[in-house]
Write a protein that holds these residues in place. Structure first.
Motif, PDB file in Angstrom:
ATOM      1  N   GLY A 128       5.636  24.545  -1.680  1.00  0.00           N
ATOM      2  CA  GLY A 128       5.423  24.904  -0.365  1.00  0.00           C
ATOM      3  C   GLY A 128       6.207  24.991   0.721  1.00  0.00           C
ATOM      4  N   GLY A 129       7.479  24.844   0.496  1.00  0.00           N
ATOM      5  CA  GLY A 129       8.557  24.440   1.429  1.00  0.00           C
ATOM      6  C   GLY A 129       9.043  23.210   1.454  1.00  0.00           C
ATOM      7  N   ARG A 130       8.247  22.264   0.995  1.00  0.00           N
ATOM      8  CA  ARG A 130       8.507  20.641   1.460  1.00  0.00           C
ATOM      9  C   ARG A 130       9.427  20.359   0.019  1.00  0.00           C
ATOM     10  NH1 ARG A 130       5.721  17.471   4.483  1.00  0.00           N
ATOM     11  NH2 ARG A 130       5.196  16.046   2.796  1.00  0.00           N
ATOM     12  N   LEU A 131       9.993  19.704   0.520  1.00  0.00           N
ATOM     13  CA  LEU A 131      11.138  18.897  -0.519  1.00  0.00           C
ATOM     14  C   LEU A 131      11.193  17.401  -0.353  1.00  0.00           C
ATOM     15  CD1 LEU A 131      14.272  21.311  -0.523  1.00  0.00           C
ATOM     16  CD2 LEU A 131      12.463  20.961  -2.206  1.00  0.00           C
ATOM     17  N   VAL A 132      10.417  16.644  -1.321  1.00  0.00           N
ATOM     18  CA  VAL A 132      10.297  15.191  -1.111  1.00  0.00           C
ATOM     19  C   VAL A 132      11.147  14.300  -1.695  1.00  0.00           C
ATOM     20  CG1 VAL A 132       8.490  13.530  -0.880  1.00  0.00           C
ATOM     21  CG2 VAL A 132       7.862  15.731  -0.428  1.00  0.00           C
ATOM     22  N   PHE A 133      11.688  13.378  -1.168  1.00  0.00           N
ATOM     23  CA  PHE A 133      12.471  12.433  -1.827  1.00  0.00           C
ATOM     24  C   PHE A 133      12.166  10.989  -1.274  1.00  0.00           C
ATOM     25  CE2 PHE A 133      14.787  16.308  -1.132  1.00  0.00           C
ATOM     26  CZ  PHE A 133      15.348  16.623  -2.580  1.00  0.00           C
ATOM     27  N   ASP A 134      12.780   9.786  -1.982  1.00  0.00           N
ATOM     28  CA  ASP A 134      12.444   8.722  -1.595  1.00  0.00           C
ATOM     29  C   ASP A 134      13.098   8.405  -0.043  1.00  0.00           C
ATOM     30  OD1 ASP A 134      11.847   5.995  -1.598  1.00  0.00           O
ATOM     31  OD2 ASP A 134      13.452   5.279  -3.057  1.00  0.00           O
ATOM     32  N   GLY A 135      12.221   8.181   0.543  1.00  0.00           N
ATOM     33  CA  GLY A 135      12.387   8.135   2.213  1.00  0.00           C
ATOM     34  C   GLY A 135      12.850   9.165   2.876  1.00  0.00           C
ATOM     35  N   LEU A 136      12.981  10.448   2.439  1.00  0.00           N
ATOM     36  CA  LEU A 136      13.367  11.846   3.024  1.00  0.00           C
ATOM     37  C   LEU A 136      12.497  12.909   2.562  1.00  0.00           C
ATOM     38  CD1 LEU A 136      15.696  12.896   4.673  1.00  0.00           C
ATOM     39  CD2 LEU A 136      16.657  13.513   2.429  1.00  0.00           C
ATOM     40  N   VAL A 137      11.933  13.572   3.555  1.00  0.00           N
ATOM     41  CA  VAL A 137      11.114  14.919   3.424  1.00  0.00           C
ATOM     42  C   VAL A 137      11.773  16.048   4.256  1.00  0.00           C
ATOM     43  CG1 VAL A 137       8.849  15.880   3.948  1.00  0.00           C
ATOM     44  CG2 VAL A 137       9.021  13.328   3.229  1.00  0.00           C
ATOM     45  N   ARG A 147      12.983  11.137   7.921  1.00  0.00           N
ATOM     46  CA  ARG A 147      13.673  10.188   7.630  1.00  0.00           C
ATOM     47  C   ARG A 147      12.792   8.713   7.660  1.00  0.00           C
ATOM     48  NH1 ARG A 147      17.769   7.977  11.281  1.00  0.00           N
ATOM     49  NH2 ARG A 147      15.886   7.245  11.839  1.00  0.00           N
ATOM     50  N   GLN A 148      12.105   8.334   6.723  1.00  0.00           N
ATOM     51  CA  GLN A 148      11.575   6.963   6.420  1.00  0.00           C
ATOM     52  C   GLN A 148      10.230   7.111   7.613  1.00  0.00           C
ATOM     53  OE1 GLN A 148      14.350   3.898   7.087  1.00  0.00           O
ATOM     54  NE2 GLN A 148      14.555   3.766   4.756  1.00  0.00           N
ATOM     55  N   GLY A 149       9.660   8.340   7.648  1.00  0.00           N
ATOM     56  CA  GLY A 149       8.556   8.550   8.401  1.00  0.00           C
ATOM     57  C   GLY A 149       8.764   8.932   9.795  1.00  0.00           C
ATOM     58  N   GLU A 150      10.101   9.040  10.263  1.00  0.00           N
ATOM     59  CA  GLU A 150      10.743   9.288  11.356  1.00  0.00           C
ATOM     60  C   GLU A 150      11.181  10.770  11.621  1.00  0.00           C
ATOM     61  OE1 GLU A 150      13.806   7.791  14.955  1.00  0.00           O
ATOM     62  OE2 GLU A 150      13.608   6.682  12.807  1.00  0.00           O
ATOM     63  N   GLU A 206      21.040   7.536   8.259  1.00  0.00           N
ATOM     64  CA  GLU A 206      21.082   6.071   8.306  1.00  0.00           C
ATOM     65  C   GLU A 206      19.938   5.497   8.391  1.00  0.00           C
ATOM     66  OE1 GLU A 206      24.475   4.767  10.628  1.00  0.00           O
ATOM     67  OE2 GLU A 206      25.975   5.415   9.311  1.00  0.00           O
ATOM     68  N   PRO A 207      19.337   4.336   7.822  1.00  0.00           N
ATOM     69  CA  PRO A 207      20.075   3.821   6.669  1.00  0.00           C
ATOM     70  C   PRO A 207      20.067   4.209   5.322  1.00  0.00           C
ATOM     71  CG  PRO A 207      18.024   2.795   7.243  1.00  0.00           C
ATOM     72  CD  PRO A 207      18.059   3.859   8.034  1.00  0.00           C
ATOM     73  N   LEU A 208      19.772   5.544   5.234  1.00  0.00           N
ATOM     74  CA  LEU A 208      19.563   6.124   3.721  1.00  0.00           C
ATOM     75  C   LEU A 208      20.833   6.388   3.377  1.00  0.00           C
ATOM     76  CD1 LEU A 208      16.365   8.456   3.936  1.00  0.00           C
ATOM     77  CD2 LEU A 208      16.437   6.225   3.182  1.00  0.00           C
ATOM     78  N   ASP A 209      21.242   6.315   2.389  1.00  0.00           N
ATOM     79  CA  ASP A 209      22.712   6.660   1.685  1.00  0.00           C
ATOM     80  C   ASP A 209      22.432   7.940   0.780  1.00  0.00           C
ATOM     81  OD1 ASP A 209      25.355   6.839   1.189  1.00  0.00           O
ATOM     82  OD2 ASP A 209      25.407   5.114   0.027  1.00  0.00           O
ATOM     83  N   CYS A 210      22.239   8.962   1.524  1.00  0.00           N
ATOM     84  CA  CYS A 210      21.927  10.340   0.746  1.00  0.00           C
ATOM     85  C   CYS A 210      23.020  11.131   0.344  1.00  0.00           C
ATOM     86  CB  CYS A 210      20.756  11.216   1.626  1.00  0.00           C
ATOM     87  SG  CYS A 210      19.619  10.437   2.356  1.00  0.00           S
ATOM     88  N   ILE A 211      23.877  11.298   0.907  1.00  0.00           N
ATOM     89  CA  ILE A 211      24.961  12.288   0.575  1.00  0.00           C
ATOM     90  C   ILE A 211      26.189  11.409   0.018  1.00  0.00           C
ATOM     91  CG2 ILE A 211      26.304  14.039   1.436  1.00  0.00           C
ATOM     92  CD1 ILE A 211      24.370  14.746   3.534  1.00  0.00           C
TER      93      ILE A 211
END
Length: 228
Positions: A128-137, A147-150, A206-211
């Motif tokens: 549906g075009g959405r990619l969902v990760f831990d803390g990231l959509v 990022r974390q809902g923001e 930040e504070p996610l360390d994604c890349i």
């Protein structure tokens, strides 16, 4: 029809360039000063902006910074003599591309078409075009990131790079891979541009360390997908 805003103090440049853009179904509007350009952007309805670096009131870099405070509109910089430092500064401030002066009108049109085309992303099949990760959509349909809902404000290039990595998390993309997939083979680019965009993305995530950076290899998205 796409509307493009040119902010350049050369009064003789706009009219012939507007006539050329019209051949490609694009309406080019012209502003001779940053203040007039910002006023036009505030009215809405502009799909991309072209900024000259050398401007009265403020230079194109300062103008780019002002625009980026409120808008993710694609921005192209016109850089004198194609100076590398101008390109680097423009990209660091959030510009999507640059065109060195003097330029051929066809090249400028092609660059504008490229940044506009990159804003149209085909949703990933079955998501549906959405990619969902831990803390990231990421939502490809609306080109939004949370990022974390923001909600995050990303430039067109930042979103495209993050979306590229997110489509295949764990896969390592070299700088050349990223340049080719985001800009196309015809764009005059250099690998430093990728590092700049990644650096900006990391700060915004930040504070996610994604890349993650893999030395001598490239970049990968290192955050866990969330399964439905």
């Amino acid at each position: 029809m796409h509307r493009i805003l040119l902010i350049d103090d050369d009064a003789e440049l706009g009219p012939p360039l507007a006539a050329y853009f019209a051949r490609f179904d694009m309406a080019l509007e012209c502003a001779l000063t940053p203040s007039n350009g910002l006023a036009r952007l505030a009215q809405g309805g502009v799909d991309a902006a072209i900024l000259d670096v050398m401007l009265p009131e403020m230079d194109g870099f300062a103008l780019c910074r002002v625009i980026r405070k409120t808008s993710d509109i694609p921005i192209l910089m016109l850089t004198a003599r194609g100076e590398v430092m101008d390109r680097v500064v423009g990209l660091e401030l959030g510009a999507d591309d640059y065109v060195p002066k003097p330029f051929e009108p066809r090249e400028l049109v092609a660059r504008v078409q490229t940044v506009l085309r990159r804003r149209v992303v085909t949703p990933v099949a079955g998501t549906g075009g959405r990619l969902v990760f831990d803390g990231l959509v990421l939502d490809a349909a609306t080109r939004t990131v949370q990022r974390q809902g923001e909600a995050l404000e990303l430039t067109s290039t930042e979103f495209d790079l993050l979306h590229l990595l997110a489509r295949e998390p764990g896969k390592v993309f070299s700088r050349d891979d990223i340049l080719n997939q985001l800009r196309g083979h015809e764009a005059e680019l250099y690998t430093r541009a990728v590092d700049i965009v990644v650096s900006r993305l990391r700060k915004k995530l930040e504070p996610l360390d994604c890349i993650k950076t893999l030395r001598n290899a490239g970049y990968t998205l290192a955050v866990a997908p969330v399964t439905p």
